[in-house]
Enzyme design. Structure first.
Site, PDB file in Angstrom:
ATOM      1  N   GLY A 240      37.133  60.522  22.430  1.00  0.00           N
ATOM      2  CA  GLY A 240      37.958  60.084  23.376  1.00  0.00           C
ATOM      3  C   GLY A 240      37.480  59.270  24.481  1.00  0.00           C
ATOM      4  O   GLY A 240      38.214  58.948  25.666  1.00  0.00           O
ATOM      5  N   GLU A 461      36.416  88.968  36.940  1.00  0.00           N
ATOM      6  CA  GLU A 461      36.191  87.677  37.530  1.00  0.00           C
ATOM      7  C   GLU A 461      36.106  87.986  38.933  1.00  0.00           C
ATOM      8  O   GLU A 461      35.654  86.652  39.649  1.00  0.00           O
ATOM      9  CB  GLU A 461      38.512  87.111  37.922  1.00  0.00           C
ATOM     10  CG  GLU A 461      39.215  87.123  36.666  1.00  0.00           C
ATOM     11  CD  GLU A 461      37.998  86.375  35.484  1.00  0.00           C
ATOM     12  OE1 GLU A 461      37.407  85.306  35.993  1.00  0.00           O
ATOM     13  OE2 GLU A 461      38.733  86.146  33.765  1.00  0.00           O
TER      14      GLU A 461
END
Length: 652
Positions: A240, A461
């Site tokens: 890519g 988190e």
């Protein structure tokens, strides 16, 4: 244009050989239908019993026995006028056709029928004429005899065309052209729109290939000083990054014939076809020299020889590679053909292919940095209806580690998100959502999560966010969410600093931040869960790399067990002793456990702020940098190049 002159847009049908086949078949059927002659009309159906009644009455003038199984009956003129026989008299379509039979029927045994017929004629004193006739269908028999051969030839042609990879004409389209090259030719007659202006970033790589194009356009500029045109250039880099795009730009810029094909185009089920196609490719290139050959994914045929012990002595791929080596730098090569090749697996290519004289230059096409990402964004943003205040600097800084293909995907995804929301232009928030979509996956707001699980995810988190905020070298936070995405129940986005070299303290801070989620579960619930799998995987790889690759462990010392060639001859065993293996395992475990304990100590110290942050996350499901600043205050290690997240106020 005058009204009486209209452009002739009617397209005439192209001639096809199948028309001839259809005409021949129609002629065969016509001859088959009319093979019995123009006078072979059929009469009305009858039975032997009715026939003998007509015969006794003297109505029958003639009887024709055809092929000893069928009788055709012809009446006398007087009998044909009778009412009982009116339906058997048919009008003549053609005068030359002759008289048609009035009746016809089939009988069983010919001998029995002949005896009954003779006895009836003799007993009644009749003068009925008896004829015997044999009818054959010559055209039908010829058609039946030719049909098997036609079918065999047709099946053979079909199979050969299927095996050769196409039913059309041209190289490779028929069995006799299977050894021809499948390269696609781009020359002055073929329009290639891609140019070097469309290739953003890659300044070093562009300079190298531009010089090759200049070589072919102005060879005297270089040969006058005694220089030689390089024979080949190998584009190497991650997927890519724009290797094939760079080759397309060369095809668009070079005013010389450009042959493009993939490494797999040489592979075929027949032995020797790959080498034959290589010979044909270079033959065509030499005939049109100066020219360029581009082989994409060359590792399909350029893999190192002799590494596969299971392959036979006559390996088709090795034969193809040998022919390629000979054509590129053999006894009778031509210097006016330049070979460009691209691969993302240069470590497995054969050493003979990589040497100077074949591929004189290896052009490394790396992932773009922040400046190059900005240029790539500007290229892909041109076709989009973007907002006027869109900041490409901001977008380039939000996409660290993205390749050119990833950036193109971000732009397309942002346009789709904006269209889905009914917007007239693509805004900054659409790009942020696109990055989240690509990195984290699709949001799954309908996924069923129990309150206990949601609370555990929120504290997990929040632990990541708290530890990363307190550590100097940890990546700054962008966004934390507990909305499930893809396979994860929660996710945190950070903006890593793009470093060329990494120091041990930077790696340790990153490991500590990664372990902050599990540490938060331990501090708050005094329990741990399986939710830290991806964190543990990341941390273990980092710790192993510190010890075995980068030599950053004091106990193991300045040693590395990394093989950059990828062709370790001792792959069947470890390159270190059992004592060293035990030392490596202990050192990796010590590094991870120290950072885990460090994260626990940090969270114990700021437990009240951790709880406050988790409560905000439970309520809003998404928190940004501003939320952490309200709770923790300004980050103590703020740097000048830190990015302000302007999208923080744009709640999703």
């Amino acid at each position: 244009m005058p009204e009486n002159k209209k452009p002739n847009n009617t397209k005439k049908p192209k001639f096809s050989p199948y028309w001839i086949y259809g005409l021949i078949l129609a002629l065969f059927l016509t001859f088959n239908l009319f093979s019995g002659g123009m006078g072979s009309s059929t009469g009305s159906s009858s039975t032997p019993a009715q026939f003998f009644n007509y015969l006794k009455d003297g109505d029958v003038e003639k009887v024709e026995i055809v092929n000893q199984r069928e009788a055709k009956v012809y009446l006398t003129e007087e009998a044909a006028k009778k009412d009982v026989h009116k339906k058997s008299v048919k009008p003549q379509l053609l005068p030359i056709a002759g008289k048609s039979p009035n009746y016809q029927f089939e009988f069983g045994d010919i001998q029995l029928f002949q005896k009954d017929l003779k006895d009836t004629i003799d007993n009644n004193g009749l003068s009925t004429e008896i004829n015997y006739k044999t009818e054959t269908n010559a055209w039908g028999e010829l058609l039946l005899s030719l049909l098997p051969f036609v079918l065999i030839i047709g099946v053979w042609i079909f199979i050969m065309r299927r095996m050769s990879g196409g039913a059309g004409g041209g190289a490779g389209g028929q069995i006799f052209n299977i050894g021809k090259s499948k390269a696609k030719l781009f020359d002055q007659n073929t329009l290639v729109k891609t140019s070097f202006k469309d290739v953003a970033g890659l300044e070093g790589a562009k300079e190298e290939v531009q010089e090759i194009v200049d070589f072919l356009k102005n060879p005297e500029k270089y040969t006058s000083l005694g220089g030689k045109i390089p024979k080949g250039a190998l584009l190497v880099g991650p997927p890519g990054t724009g290797k094939t795009l760079l080759a397309k730009a060369v095809a668009g810029e070079a005013k010389v014939p450009f042959f493009s094909l993939s490494g797999s185009d040489f592979v075929e089920m027949f032995v020797g076809v790959g080498a034959s196609r290589v010979r044909d490719l270079f033959k065509q290139a030499k005939e049109k020299s100066p020219s360029i050959i581009f082989i994409d994914e060359i590792d399909a045929i350029g893999r190192a020889r002799g590494k596969n012990a299971m392959s036979g002595s006559n390996d088709e791929r090795e034969n193809t590679l040998n022919q390629l080596l000979t054509e590129m730098d053999g006894f009778g090569t031509n210097t006016n053909v330049i070979v460009l090749a691209a691969t993302n697996r240069a470590d497995i290519l054969d050493k003979a292919l990589m040497r100077a004289g074949r591929f004189d230059r290896q052009i490394f096409v790396d992932l773009p940095d922040v400046r190059e990402r900005k240029e790539i964004f500007e290229v892909h943003l041109k076709p989009l209806k973007k907002a006027q205040d869109l900041d490409t600097d901001f977008l380039s800084k939000q996409t660290p580690g993205f390749s050119g293909a990833d950036i193109a995907n971000v732009c397309n995804e942002a346009a789709l998100i904006a269209a889905r929301n009914g917007k007239k232009s693509v805004e900054k928030q659409d790009f942020l959502d696109a990055v989240d979509r690509i990195v984290g996956g699709l949001e799954k707001k309908n996924k069923i999560i129990t309150p206990e699980e949601k609370k555990a995810v929120a504290y997990h988190e929040a632990g990541h966010a708290t530890v990363s905020w307190m550590l100097e070298h940890a990546a700054p936070l962008i966004k934390v969410t507990i909305v499930p995405r893809g396979r994860s129940l929660g996710a945190a986005w950070y903006l890593p600093e793009e470093r060329l070299i990494v120091r041990p303290e930077q790696m340790l801070d990153e490991m500590c931040a990664a372990l902050g989620g599990r540490a938060a579960e331990k501090v708050i619930f005094d329990k741990i869960s399986t939710g830290a799998l991806s964190d543990l995987e990341k941390v273990t790889k980092q710790a192993r790399a510190m010890v075995t690759v980068y030599g950053l462990s004091d106990k193991v010392g300045n040693l590395t067990y990394y093989d950059s060639s990828g062709q370790n001859e001792y792959g069947f065993s470890k390159p270190y002793s059992e004592q060293t293996a035990e030392l490596i395992d202990n050192e990796i475990s010590d590094i991870i456990e120290k950072q885990y304990q460090r994260a626990i100590d940090l969270l114990e110290k700021h437990k009240d702020k951790l709880i406050e942050l988790a409560e905000v996350l439970l309520e809003d499901e998404v928190i940004f940098k501003d939320n952490l600043e309200k709770i923790f205050g300004k980050r103590p290690f703020e740097k000048d190049n830190t990015i302000e997240i302007e999208a923080s106020q744009e709640e999703e």
